[in-house]
Design an enzyme around this catalytic site. Structure first.
Site, mmCIF file in Angstrom:
data_model
loop_
_atom_site.group_PDB
_atom_site.id
_atom_site.type_symbol
_atom_site.label_atom_id
_atom_site.label_comp_id
_atom_site.label_asym_id
_atom_site.label_seq_id
_atom_site.Cartn_x
_atom_site.Cartn_y
_atom_site.Cartn_z
ATOM 1 N N VAL A 106 18.997 20.693 24.501
ATOM 2 C CA VAL A 106 19.193 20.793 25.881
ATOM 3 C C VAL A 106 17.770 20.698 26.014
ATOM 4 C CG1 VAL A 106 20.297 22.400 27.932
ATOM 5 C CG2 VAL A 106 21.141 22.412 25.553
ATOM 6 N N ALA A 151 13.208 22.415 27.707
ATOM 7 C CA ALA A 151 14.435 22.187 27.367
ATOM 8 C C ALA A 151 14.252 23.689 26.489
ATOM 9 C CB ALA A 151 13.424 21.417 26.063
ATOM 10 N N LYS A 152 15.673 23.451 25.441
ATOM 11 C CA LYS A 152 15.506 24.599 24.192
ATOM 12 C C LYS A 152 16.107 23.849 22.741
ATOM 13 C CE LYS A 152 13.639 28.380 23.270
ATOM 14 N NZ LYS A 152 12.320 29.567 24.143
ATOM 15 N N GLY A 153 16.070 24.248 21.920
ATOM 16 C CA GLY A 153 16.858 24.112 20.942
ATOM 17 C C GLY A 153 17.431 25.159 20.426
ATOM 18 N N ASP A 192 10.847 29.523 18.297
ATOM 19 C CA ASP A 192 10.756 30.227 18.583
ATOM 20 C C ASP A 192 11.299 31.219 17.778
ATOM 21 O OD1 ASP A 192 11.637 31.293 21.676
ATOM 22 O OD2 ASP A 192 13.701 31.412 20.765
#
Ligand code: GLU
Length: 462
Positions: A106, A151-153, A192
Site C-alpha cells: 500500500v 508505504a507498507k507491505g 519490519d
C-alpha cells in the site's frame, strides 16, 4: 465549502472543508449509509464489521484535523491511500504441494517523495492493517522531515512454518508481484516484523534481475556487503532510546535510575534493552510471544539475547521469575516500551499501567481510548511516529549512500541519527506545549501539515 461537525470523544470540533458527508448529501449512496456499519463513511473495499488498525488511524486523523488550519481542506487525502495492491503469492512447497499466500503493498501518500516503509511477514496481516501501517509511515517520514511518502507491505504467512527455501520463494514471488509499483524512485521497502537483511537481499536481487540492473536503492535494511548501511540494524532500537532519554529529561527521570519494562524482544526490543542497560537503567520485565519474565534486580540482557537465540523466546531464562502473561501490564516501572504489535495498550489495560513514561517502539501499540486514559493519569506517551522513526531515518541514510556510492562510518551515522531524533522530539514537544495537546497529536500536526502542504503546492492533476 460547507461547515461539518466531527465528534472526538467528549469534544465536538468544527472546521471547514468539503467532507465526504457533504458529497454524499449531493449523491446519496444507500450502500454507504447502511446503519449497521461501524464506519459508514469508510472505503467500500474494507470489512465493515470490525474495528481495525485503519479505524484507529482514522480516529487519530479526526483528532489532528482541527489543528490543520486551511490545510484541513485537503485532509480527505489522508483518509484514502493513494494506491493499494493485493497480490496472490503462489509457491511450490518442499513437499511438492502448492501454497498460496495473500500479499499487499500500500502506498498511502507520495506527496513528499517516493513511498517508503517496511514489509512484514505475519499470519495475521490484513489489508486494513497494512493500510494503517502505510499511513503511519507517511506521518512518521514527514514528522522526521525525511523526503519520503509512506508505504507498507505484508504477506499473510507465518514464516516459522516455512523452510529457508520456501521463505526465499515467498519473498521472491511477492517482490516480483509488487515489482510493478516499487523502485528506487517509486517506493522503497525495508524490514519490519519477521523480515530481515537476508530477505532484503532476496528482494533486491529479484527486483534487479527483473530489471536487468543491480539496483541497490530499491530496498533498505540490506546487509552491509550489499549496499546496506552500518547502524541500520540497531537504528530503530537506538532511536527509541534517544527519544526515551529526551522524554525522561522532561519528567526529571534520570535514565540511570529508570526501571524499564519492554514488550517484544525482537530487533527493536532487544536493542533498546541492550542500550538502556548500558546506560545503567534496570531492565525489570520483558514479555514476548512465549511469556513474561521479571527480575527486581534487573535482567542480564546479553545472557537473555543468547537464551532467545537458542530457545526462540524469553521463557525459561534462568534467574528470572515467570509472570502471568497479563500481569506484565501491572509491573511498577518508570518506562514501558511496547515493541511488538498494534493495539496492545487498550481501554482494558491502560488503567493498570504503572509507568510514568511510555515510548512506542512498535507501530500503533496504543488505541485512542487508551491514549485518553493514559493522558488522564498523566502518563507521558512518546508516539510511534517519533519514537520508532530511527529505523527509517537510517534507511534514508542508506538510500542516500547507495545513490552516492559513498559510505559513511558508523559514528557519523549514529551521530546524525541522534541529531535527527532529538530535533524531531524537541519540535514535537514544543508544539505539544504551545497547543496543549498530546505528543501524538503534536506529531500528527507536524507530519500531516507537511504532507498536506506538499499536496496543496503540487495541486491536483488534471
Ligand atoms: N519498518 C520500519 C518502520 O516501521 C522501517 C521502515 C523503513 O526503514 O522503511 O518504521
Amino acid at each position: 465549502m460547507q461547515k461539518s461537525i466531527f465528534t472526538d470523544g467528549n469534544t465536538t470540533q468544527s472546521f471547514l472543508f468539503v467532507s465526504v458527508a457533504s458529497l454524499m448529501s449531493r449523491t446519496p449512496n444507500p450502500q454507504h449509509a447502511s446503519n449497521d456499519s461501524p464506519h459508514p463513511l469508510g472505503l467500500s473495499y474494507l470489512p465493515r464489521h470490525e474495528i481495525s488498525a485503519w479505524d484507529i488511524y482514522l480516529q487519530q486523523i479526526e483528532r489532528v484535523t482541527p489543528f490543520l488550519g486551511n490545510l484541513s481542506r485537503w485532509v480527505e487525502t489522508l483518509r484514502r491511500p493513494k494506491r493499494v495492491l493485493t497480490v496472490d503469492v503462489p509457491i511450490h512447497m518442499d513437499d511438492g504441494s502448492i501454497a498460496h499466500f495473500e500479499g499487499f503493498r500500500v502506498q498511502h501518500n507520495t506527496s513528499r517523495g517516493p513511498g517508503k516503509g517496511g514489509v512484514r511477514f505475519h499470519q495475521d496481516v490484513t489489508l486494513p492493517e497494512v493500510m494503517a501501517l502505510s499511513a503511519w509511515m507517511s506521518v512518521k517520514n514527514a514528522a522526521l522531515n525525511l523526503p519520503f511518502g509512506g508505504a507498507k507491505g505484508g504477506v499473510r504467512v507465518d514464516p516459522r512454518y516455512l523452510s529457508e527455501a520456501e521463505l526465499e520463494r515467498v519473498t521472491r514471488r511477492y517482490t516480483s508481484e509488487i515489482g510493478v509499483i516499487i523502485g528506487p524512485h517509486k517506493d522503497i521497502p525495508a524490514p519490519d516484523v519477521n523480515t530481515n537483511e537476508r530477505i532484503m537481499s532476496w528482494m533486491m536481487d529479484t527486483y534487479s534481475v527483473n530489471h536487468g540492473t543491480t539496483s541497490t536503492g530499491v530496498v533498505t535494511g540490506k546487509p552491509v556487503a550489499l549496499g546496506g548501511s552500518l547502524g541500520r540494524r540497531e537504528a530503530t532500537g537506538r532511536g527509541v532510546v534517544v527519544t526515551a532519554i529526551e522524554a525522561a529529561k522532561k519528567i526529571a527521570l534520570p535514565i540511570e535510575k529508570a526501571r524499564i519494562a519492554i514488550q517484544g524482544f525482537g530487533n527493536v526490543g532487544s536493542v533498546a534493552a541492550t542500550l538502556l542497560s548500558k546506560a545503567q537503567a534496570t531492565i525489570l520485565a520483558i514479555q514476548d510471544h512465549t511469556g513474561s519474565i521479571y527480575s527486581p534486580e534487573g535482567l542480564d540482557v546479553k545472557a537473555l539475547i543468547d537464551h532467545v537465540t537458542n530457545q526462540g523466546g524469553v521463557l525459561g531464562f534462568e534467574g528470572a521469575q515467570v509472570l502471568d502473561k497479563d500481569a506484565f501490564w501491572d509491573v511498577p516501572c518508570d518506562i514501558l516500551i511496547p515493541a511488538a504489535l498494534e493495539s496492545q495498550i487498550t481501554a482494558n489495560n491502560a488503567a493498570r499501567i504503572q509507568a510514568r513514561l511510555i515510548v512506542e517502539g512498535a507501530n500503533g501499540p496504543t488505541t485512542p481510548q487508551a491514549d485518553d486514559i493514559l493522558a488522564d493519569r498523566h502518563i507521558l506517551v512518546v508516539p510511534d511516529v517519533i519514537a520508532n522513526a530511527g529505523g527509517v531515518t537510517v534507511s534514508y541514510f542508506e538510500w542516500v549512500q547507495d545513490f552516492s556510492s559513498f559510505f559513511w562510518n558508523e559514528d557519523k551515522i549514529n551521530a546524525r541519527l541522534t541529531e535527527a531524533m532529538q530535533a524531531a522530539f524537541a519540535n514535537v514537544w514544543q508544539i505539544a506545549q504551545d497547543k496543549q495537546v498530546s505528543l501524538r497529536t503534536a506529531a500528527f500536526i507536524v507530519g500531516c501539515s507537511r504532507i498536506l502542504q506538499a499536496r496543496s503546492l503540487r495541486g491536483l492533476y488534471p
